[in-house]
Design a protein around this motif. Structure first.
Motif, PDB file in Angstrom:
ATOM      1  N   LEU A  38     -11.067  12.639   0.976  1.00 45.32           N
ATOM      2  CA  LEU A  38     -10.171  11.510   1.230  1.00 45.32           C
ATOM      3  C   LEU A  38      -9.766  11.469   2.700  1.00 45.32           C
ATOM      4  O   LEU A  38      -9.699  10.388   3.303  1.00 45.32           O
ATOM      5  CB  LEU A  38      -8.932  11.652   0.346  1.00 45.32           C
ATOM      6  N   ALA A  39      -9.540  12.656   3.254  1.00 40.56           N
ATOM      7  CA  ALA A  39      -9.157  12.723   4.662  1.00 40.56           C
ATOM      8  C   ALA A  39     -10.262  12.131   5.538  1.00 40.56           C
ATOM      9  O   ALA A  39      -9.997  11.338   6.452  1.00 40.56           O
ATOM     10  CB  ALA A  39      -8.895  14.179   5.055  1.00 40.56           C
TER      11      ALA A  39
ATOM     12  N   GLY B 159       0.910   4.008  -2.791  1.00 39.32           N
ATOM     13  CA  GLY B 159       0.545   5.369  -2.401  1.00 39.32           C
ATOM     14  C   GLY B 159       1.614   6.373  -2.765  1.00 39.32           C
ATOM     15  O   GLY B 159       1.319   7.483  -3.205  1.00 39.32           O
TER      16      GLY B 159
ATOM     17  N   GLY C  79       0.828  -1.220   0.000  1.00 41.88           N
ATOM     18  CA  GLY C  79       0.000   0.000   0.000  1.00 41.88           C
ATOM     19  C   GLY C  79       0.846   1.246   0.000  1.00 41.88           C
ATOM     20  O   GLY C  79       0.573   2.205  -0.736  1.00 41.88           O
TER      21      GLY C  79
ATOM     22  N   PHE D 104     -15.591  -0.847   7.454  1.00 46.97           N
ATOM     23  CA  PHE D 104     -14.410  -0.190   6.873  1.00 46.97           C
ATOM     24  C   PHE D 104     -14.788   0.579   5.613  1.00 46.97           C
ATOM     25  O   PHE D 104     -14.551   1.784   5.493  1.00 46.97           O
ATOM     26  CB  PHE D 104     -13.359  -1.260   6.560  1.00 46.97           C
ATOM     27  N   PHE D 105     -15.409  -0.134   4.648  1.00 51.10           N
ATOM     28  CA  PHE D 105     -15.723   0.516   3.372  1.00 51.10           C
ATOM     29  C   PHE D 105     -16.984   1.382   3.477  1.00 51.10           C
ATOM     30  O   PHE D 105     -17.023   2.488   2.936  1.00 51.10           O
ATOM     31  CB  PHE D 105     -15.879  -0.534   2.270  1.00 51.10           C
TER      32      PHE D 105
ATOM     33  N   ALA E 145     -11.921   4.989   8.008  1.00 50.79           N
ATOM     34  CA  ALA E 145     -11.274   3.685   7.887  1.00 50.79           C
ATOM     35  C   ALA E 145     -10.435   3.375   9.123  1.00 50.79           C
ATOM     36  O   ALA E 145     -10.459   2.255   9.651  1.00 50.79           O
ATOM     37  CB  ALA E 145     -10.404   3.665   6.641  1.00 50.79           C
ATOM     38  N   LEU E 146      -9.721   4.388   9.609  1.00 50.50           N
ATOM     39  CA  LEU E 146      -8.896   4.198  10.807  1.00 50.50           C
ATOM     40  C   LEU E 146      -9.769   3.850  12.000  1.00 50.50           C
ATOM     41  O   LEU E 146      -9.420   2.983  12.815  1.00 50.50           O
ATOM     42  CB  LEU E 146      -8.105   5.482  11.108  1.00 50.50           C
TER      43      LEU E 146
ATOM     44  N   SER F 273      -9.111  16.246  -1.643  1.00 47.40           N
ATOM     45  CA  SER F 273      -8.318  15.729  -0.533  1.00 47.40           C
ATOM     46  C   SER F 273      -9.122  15.768   0.761  1.00 47.40           C
ATOM     47  O   SER F 273      -8.897  14.958   1.650  1.00 47.40           O
ATOM     48  CB  SER F 273      -7.026  16.518  -0.411  1.00 47.40           C
ATOM     49  N   GLY F 274     -10.074  16.709   0.847  1.00 45.94           N
ATOM     50  CA  GLY F 274     -10.924  16.779   2.037  1.00 45.94           C
ATOM     51  C   GLY F 274     -11.753  15.518   2.196  1.00 45.94           C
ATOM     52  O   GLY F 274     -11.817  14.922   3.283  1.00 45.94           O
TER      53      GLY F 274
ATOM     54  N   ILE G 241     -10.260   8.450   5.245  1.00 46.78           N
ATOM     55  CA  ILE G 241      -9.143   7.838   5.984  1.00 46.78           C
ATOM     56  C   ILE G 241      -9.494   7.743   7.458  1.00 46.78           C
ATOM     57  O   ILE G 241      -9.262   6.720   8.115  1.00 46.78           O
ATOM     58  CB  ILE G 241      -7.853   8.666   5.792  1.00 46.78           C
TER      59      ILE G 241
ATOM     60  N   VAL H 173     -10.579   0.321  11.791  1.00 44.85           N
ATOM     61  CA  VAL H 173      -9.428  -0.531  12.124  1.00 44.85           C
ATOM     62  C   VAL H 173      -9.277  -0.632  13.641  1.00 44.85           C
ATOM     63  O   VAL H 173      -9.125  -1.722  14.199  1.00 44.85           O
ATOM     64  CB  VAL H 173      -8.146   0.043  11.481  1.00 44.85           C
TER      65      VAL H 173
END
Lengths: 252, 141
Positions: free
Chosen positions: B31-32, B17, B13, B63-64, B38-39, B28-29, B35, B42
């Motif tokens: 995506l943040a 990346g 990954g 997660f997804f 997703a974290l 990017s906002g 993330i 996790v």
């Protein structure tokens, strides 16, 4: 060594159950996705410092501006097109107006000539009267009308009935010695007032010609005839309908 | 094996990346937020593993699903001119702290237990030694 191998085997067996494989694959995919996206984000954040952001915004603004400009240009050209069209239409309309004005004038003229309008103008008024000795016949009137036309009369009426191109003027016999004059199916009686518009001098001079003129002949024949010149003779319009149902226009 | 998969996934990954192209700043906002979602999933997964009620389906869907949902919510917020992504961050980060607390406690307890056992062992060993020494001394005498 033997012991280690056996432990590994057991471990492997335990690890390679279907459930474990599924979990491992899923974890693998999840890790790849998460870390990949995270690193992408890191890179993005790292490489876009504030000046860069501003630059980006500027470029974005620039692209937006360019877009708007193209849109504006397109709309402006459309506007020009539309204005041209409007001008064209206006032009056409003006032409149409001219044409229709012309047609209207023509129509008015035709109507006037045909006798579809009230008219006035200089002319003569001839009055014929039945007397005890002599009656006025339709033929007399026809003769008068003919003579007036010869003298250039433009509009003629008898007892306010307009004489047009298809007007009939006949004697109707009621009894052996009783008859009346019928114009276009209407009965008229004495006095017969014949009005004519035209050049006054021509009209009066032709009517008043010695011996051959209408008035002279008829007064000599003991008819009662009066002729009057008028500055303003009013003649009413023809109030029937001029039809042409049997006529067909010839091909040119 | 799972551990190996995780490590391998992280490495691959990271490689992908690093070599991936830069995404536009406007995205990017989103995506943040994804993330963070997703974290959160996790950490939730780790916590549930420690509690021994880990479910793969729940983990994957969380997660997804959370990532996509947070992106959609952020998008909706932008369209509505409301910063919905703030709510998403609050929820996800709060949960993340919760899960981290659970993990921390678990390992702390484990560590404390281990230390206790070690101490007992040492005490036992020392006691044995002392008694042995005493015996030896007595034998010497």
């Amino acid at each position: 060594m033997e012991k280690l191998k056996s432990i590994l085997k057991i471990n492997l067996k335990r690890n390679f159950t279907a459930n474990n494989i599924a979990v491992a694959t899923v974890m693998f995919i999840v890790c790849i996705t998460l870390i990949c996206v995270m690193f992408m984000q890191f890179k993005t954040v790292e490489e876009t410092d504030i000046t860069d952001i501003e630059n980006m915004r500027e470029t974005e603004l620039r692209t937006a501006l360019a877009e708007w400009k193209t849109k504006y240009d397109a709309i402006a050209s459309e506007l020009v097109d539309t204005e041209q069209k409007i001008a064209e239409y206006n032009d056409k309309m003006g032409k149409n107006d001219e044409a229709s004005e012309l047609i209207n004038k023509e129509l008015e003229q035709s109507d006037t000539i045909l006798g579809k309008t009230d008219v006035y103008g200089e002319g003569v008024v001839v009055t014929l009267r039945d007397t005890n000795e002599k009656l006025i016949h339709a033929t007399d009137l026809v003769e008068l009308i003919n003579e007036l036309r010869y003298a250039g009369a433009e509009a003629i009426s008898v007892n306010d009935i307009r004489i047009v191109q298809n007007t009939s003027l006949v004697d109707i016999l009621v009894d052996i010695d009783e008859q009346y004059i019928n114009i276009d199916g209407r009965r008229i009686a004495s006095p017969y007032v014949v009005k004519a518009i035209g050049n006054q001098t021509y009209l009066s001079s032709i009517l008043n010609m010695k011996n051959s003129g209408f008035i002279d002949r008829y007064t000599n024949d003991n008819h009662s005839v009066e002729c009057e010149n008028r500055k303003r003779v009013e003649i009413l319009k023809y109030n029937g309908e001029i039809t042409a149902s049997h006529l067909e226009e010839g091909e040119e | 094996m799972i551990f190996i998969a995780i490590v391998l996934g992280c490495i691959i990954g990271a490689l992908i990346g690093i070599n991936a192209p830069i995404i536009p700043y406007t995205y990017s906002g989103y995506l943040a937020i994804a993330i963070i979602a997703a974290l959160d999933s996790v950490f939730g997964g780790i916590a549930s593993t420690l509690k021994k009620n880990f479910d793969l389906k729940i983990f994957v869907s969380g997660f997804f699903g959370n990532a996509i949902l947070s992106i959609l919510l952020t998008y909706l917020g932008q369209r509505l001119n409301v910063d919905i992504y703030l709510a998403a961050i609050v929820v996800f980060v709060g949960r993340m702290f919760n899960n981290l607390a659970i993990i921390r406690r678990y390992y702390l307890e484990k560590f404390v237990k281990y230390r206790k056992i070690q101490k007992e062992k040492i005490v036992e060993y020392e006691g044995k030694n002392q008694s042995e020494n005493a015996q030896k001394k007595e034998i010497k005498k």
